[in-house]
Design a protein around this motif. Structure first.
Motif, mmCIF file in Angstrom:
data_model
loop_
_atom_site.group_PDB
_atom_site.id
_atom_site.type_symbol
_atom_site.label_atom_id
_atom_site.label_comp_id
_atom_site.label_asym_id
_atom_site.label_seq_id
_atom_site.Cartn_x
_atom_site.Cartn_y
_atom_site.Cartn_z
ATOM 1 N N GLN A 83 41.206 43.116 36.007
ATOM 2 C CA GLN A 83 39.895 42.793 36.564
ATOM 3 C C GLN A 83 39.950 41.641 37.556
ATOM 4 O O GLN A 83 39.315 41.696 38.614
ATOM 5 C CB GLN A 83 38.928 42.399 35.450
ATOM 6 C CG GLN A 83 38.514 43.514 34.522
ATOM 7 C CD GLN A 83 37.488 43.024 33.521
ATOM 8 O OE1 GLN A 83 36.453 42.495 33.915
ATOM 9 N NE2 GLN A 83 37.774 43.193 32.245
ATOM 10 N N TYR A 84 40.698 40.586 37.225
ATOM 11 C CA TYR A 84 40.579 39.334 37.964
ATOM 12 C C TYR A 84 41.814 38.933 38.761
ATOM 13 O O TYR A 84 41.806 37.934 39.456
ATOM 14 C CB TYR A 84 40.237 38.201 36.990
ATOM 15 C CG TYR A 84 38.970 38.463 36.213
ATOM 16 C CD1 TYR A 84 37.772 38.738 36.859
ATOM 17 C CD2 TYR A 84 38.969 38.454 34.816
ATOM 18 C CE1 TYR A 84 36.612 38.989 36.152
ATOM 19 C CE2 TYR A 84 37.810 38.700 34.097
ATOM 20 C CZ TYR A 84 36.639 38.963 34.773
ATOM 21 O OH TYR A 84 35.491 39.205 34.067
ATOM 22 N N LYS A 109 40.840 36.258 41.971
ATOM 23 C CA LYS A 109 39.472 36.649 42.304
ATOM 24 C C LYS A 109 38.410 35.648 41.864
ATOM 25 O O LYS A 109 37.224 35.927 42.000
ATOM 26 C CB LYS A 109 39.162 38.018 41.682
ATOM 27 C CG LYS A 109 40.024 39.149 42.229
ATOM 28 C CD LYS A 109 39.622 40.477 41.613
ATOM 29 C CE LYS A 109 40.491 41.616 42.139
ATOM 30 N NZ LYS A 109 40.112 42.923 41.546
ATOM 31 N N GLY A 110 38.812 34.495 41.341
ATOM 32 C CA GLY A 110 37.809 33.525 40.932
ATOM 33 C C GLY A 110 38.353 32.532 39.933
ATOM 34 O O GLY A 110 39.572 32.389 39.775
ATOM 35 N N PHE A 132 33.344 33.297 33.850
ATOM 36 C CA PHE A 132 34.195 33.618 34.984
ATOM 37 C C PHE A 132 33.322 33.627 36.233
ATOM 38 O O PHE A 132 32.337 34.352 36.310
ATOM 39 C CB PHE A 132 34.894 34.970 34.827
ATOM 40 C CG PHE A 132 36.069 35.117 35.748
ATOM 41 C CD1 PHE A 132 37.346 34.859 35.301
ATOM 42 C CD2 PHE A 132 35.890 35.451 37.078
ATOM 43 C CE1 PHE A 132 38.439 34.952 36.156
ATOM 44 C CE2 PHE A 132 36.963 35.548 37.950
ATOM 45 C CZ PHE A 132 38.253 35.294 37.483
ATOM 46 N N THR A 133 33.680 32.777 37.183
ATOM 47 C CA THR A 133 32.947 32.691 38.438
ATOM 48 C C THR A 133 33.768 33.364 39.522
ATOM 49 O O THR A 133 34.830 32.873 39.907
ATOM 50 C CB THR A 133 32.673 31.226 38.817
ATOM 51 O OG1 THR A 133 31.975 30.590 37.747
ATOM 52 C CG2 THR A 133 31.834 31.159 40.085
ATOM 53 N N MET A 134 33.283 34.502 39.985
ATOM 54 C CA MET A 134 34.011 35.248 40.998
ATOM 55 C C MET A 134 33.800 34.637 42.378
ATOM 56 O O MET A 134 32.719 34.148 42.714
ATOM 57 C CB MET A 134 33.527 36.697 41.034
ATOM 58 C CG MET A 134 33.804 37.464 39.769
ATOM 59 S SD MET A 134 35.523 37.961 39.586
ATOM 60 C CE MET A 134 35.634 39.271 40.808
ATOM 61 N N THR A 135 34.833 34.685 43.195
ATOM 62 C CA THR A 135 34.718 34.286 44.593
ATOM 63 C C THR A 135 34.096 35.433 45.378
ATOM 64 O O THR A 135 34.561 36.567 45.298
ATOM 65 C CB THR A 135 36.105 33.954 45.171
ATOM 66 O OG1 THR A 135 36.703 32.941 44.352
ATOM 67 C CG2 THR A 135 36.004 33.472 46.604
ATOM 68 N N ASP A 137 31.374 37.117 44.937
ATOM 69 C CA ASP A 137 30.953 38.214 44.080
ATOM 70 C C ASP A 137 29.650 38.816 44.587
ATOM 71 O O ASP A 137 28.900 38.190 45.344
ATOM 72 C CB ASP A 137 30.775 37.716 42.649
ATOM 73 C CG ASP A 137 30.941 38.822 41.620
ATOM 74 O OD1 ASP A 137 31.336 39.939 41.996
ATOM 75 O OD2 ASP A 137 30.692 38.550 40.433
ATOM 76 N N ARG A 427 31.916 41.562 33.126
ATOM 77 C CA ARG A 427 31.068 42.087 34.195
ATOM 78 C C ARG A 427 29.597 41.778 33.934
ATOM 79 O O ARG A 427 28.844 41.490 34.868
ATOM 80 C CB ARG A 427 31.326 43.576 34.342
ATOM 81 C CG ARG A 427 32.747 43.852 34.846
ATOM 82 C CD ARG A 427 33.105 45.321 34.910
ATOM 83 N NE ARG A 427 34.405 45.503 35.549
ATOM 84 C CZ ARG A 427 35.534 45.766 34.922
ATOM 85 N NH1 ARG A 427 35.538 45.878 33.601
ATOM 86 N NH2 ARG A 427 36.668 45.904 35.592
ATOM 87 N N ARG A 430 29.042 38.252 34.864
ATOM 88 C CA ARG A 430 28.938 38.114 36.321
ATOM 89 C C ARG A 430 27.552 38.549 36.815
ATOM 90 O O ARG A 430 26.982 37.930 37.708
ATOM 91 C CB ARG A 430 30.035 38.947 36.988
ATOM 92 C CG ARG A 430 31.419 38.327 36.851
ATOM 93 C CD ARG A 430 32.514 39.334 37.146
ATOM 94 N NE ARG A 430 32.373 39.928 38.459
ATOM 95 C CZ ARG A 430 33.017 41.032 38.848
ATOM 96 N NH1 ARG A 430 33.831 41.658 37.991
ATOM 97 N NH2 ARG A 430 32.847 41.511 40.060
#
Length: 437
Positions: A83-84, A109-110, A132-135, A137, A427, A430
């Motif tokens: 995923q990441y 990805k974060g 989890f903080t996605m870049t 997103d 997810r 997020r």
């Protein structure tokens, strides 16, 4: 079915873990800083653990290994890396006592935030992904990932304005999914309605009248133990206790809860009529009731109700065949509790509009995503549901920055195989973070 994940993050305690790198981001030739605590030592070893240079049995305490076997741990980490992306560096690691703290780990990805706990010998007893903080997103990115999961998925992120639901992002929001214990929202709603009508009080003491399978709070409790209605509601909602649920269903009345479900706007209420207790559903799914299961699935609402009534003395805990639930999904398309993402949003909106502080408090005991993910919300309530092949997560939140209310809900069904909690929880977290923006 399976007791709803006590906390989808909480139930992944030790399990929802991702690879990590050294506690101090450094070039390979720089000197390593002194490690003075067990927390520092294990945080520094995380990358080695996930790359196989530190043995699983050396890193984790026996209590962790008993809860999460090495093969399960490896499967979870493989899924989360998919995923990441690869772990790159630790951006921060903080502990106030040398035994517990947080680690921020940057991935391709974060950035992931973990809680890490060690025992007195410095071995890890807890490793939990809390955020989890996605870049860069987006709702579209999460939607694409959910769509790629095996089986069927659907989700909805919506703002609530009174009873008006304003959709922000969605996929298959009108599709009926098996949602497991998420149906308990309707039980909670009817209880709150009966209290508001003066028929009951939250402080009423009643017997724990109906025991059920996979009950986190009431397992092995003596039948007829006196408990308050608020205690039953708290158990049912926060740890998804099935004995508490069935006691409430019998007390409030199956018909009353079905009527509440209709008034809350369920788009296909027949899917849940008659509203099964948890022990009835477990029993019917098992090998002890093969003929009755076939008749139930084939019947209309009236025939199904007659079957339940005729077998009320047989569809009990002692006749549940627990072994039946060790081999994957069972009848999740036909014998379950069902709702669409829009149905769940309407149920959440109806519950909020009722203005019941005890009901809202029950949902907030276990917010499902942990304190880091909840930081942007003044209020965050949660109900989830799971069984083999079924996973559902639903949150009701008041955004801290402007006081607006939102629903975030997602469901995943796969009749051919069990579904991985770690594949959905990140997810949904997020989606919640995107709604907070």
């Amino acid at each position: 079915m399976k007791a709803v994940l006590h906390s989808l993050l909480g139930s992944l305690l030790l399990a929802a873990t991702l690879p990590a790198s050294s506690v101090f981001a450094q070039s390979p030739d720089s000197a390593a800083p002194a490690l003075t605590t067990g927390f520092d030592h294990r945080a520094a070893e995380l990358l080695d653990l996930f790359e196989g240079r530190t043995a699983f049995a050396d890193f984790f305490a026996p209590s962790f290994q008993a809860a999460i076997p090495e093969a399960q741990f490896q499967a979870i980490t493989t899924s989360l890396i998919a995923q990441y992306g690869r772990p790159l560096a630790v951006d921060d690691a903080t502990s106030t006592n040398g035994r517990a703290g947080t680690v921020q780990l940057r991935f391709e990805k974060g950035v992931a935030t973990f809680s890490l706990d060690v025992d007195a010998e410095g071995r890890a007893i807890g490793l939990q992904l809390t955020r989890f903080t996605m870049t860069h997103d987006s709702f579209a990115a999460v939607a694409a990932e959910l769509a790629a999961l095996p089986g069927r998925t659907g989700f909805l992120v919506a703002e609530l304005d009174g009873t008006t639901i304003r959709r922000l992002a969605a996929a298959n929001a009108d599709t009926q999914f098996a949602v497991g214990s998420t149906f308990k929202l309707y039980v909670l709603n009817e209880l709150a309605a009966q209290v508001a009508a003066g028929r009951r009080n939250w402080s009423d003491v009643v017997p724990l009248s109906h025991l059920s399978f996979s009950s986190t709070a009431t397992g092995n409790w003596p039948k007829d133990t006196p408990v308050t209605l608020q205690t039953l509601a708290n158990w049912m909602t926060s740890v998804s206790d099935n004995g508490a649920t069935d006691t409430l269903i019998h007390l409030l009345g199956r018909d009353a809860i079905e009527a509440r479900m209709r008034r809350a706007g369920h788009s296909d209420p027949s899917r849940n009529i008659p509203l099964l207790t948890t022990v009835e559903a477990f029993a019917l799914k098992g090998n002890n009731f093969t003929a009755e299961r076939a008749a139930f699935v084939a019947g209309d609402d009236s025939a199904q109700r007659r079957l339940i009534d005729a077998n009320r003395n047989r569809l009990i805990l002692s006749n549940v065949d627990g072994i039946s639930f060790t081999n994957g999904p069972r009848s999740i398309d036909s014998l379950e509790w069902f709702a669409s993402p829009n149905d769940i949003a309407r149920a959440m909106a109806d519950l909020r509009a009722r203005g019941s502080e005890p009901a809202m408090a029950a949902m907030a005991i276990n917010n499902g995503v942990g304190p880091a993910a909840a930081a942007d919300w003044t209020y965050l309530g949660y109900k989830g549901g799971s069984e083999n092949g079924v996973l559902s997560m639903s949150l009701l939140g008041q955004r801290k920055r402007d006081g607006k209310w939102f629903v975030v809900t997602a469901s995943w069904n796969n009749p051919k195989a069990n579904v991985g909690t770690e594949d959905l929880i990140g997810r949904v977290t997020r989606l919640l973070a995107l709604a907070a923006k």
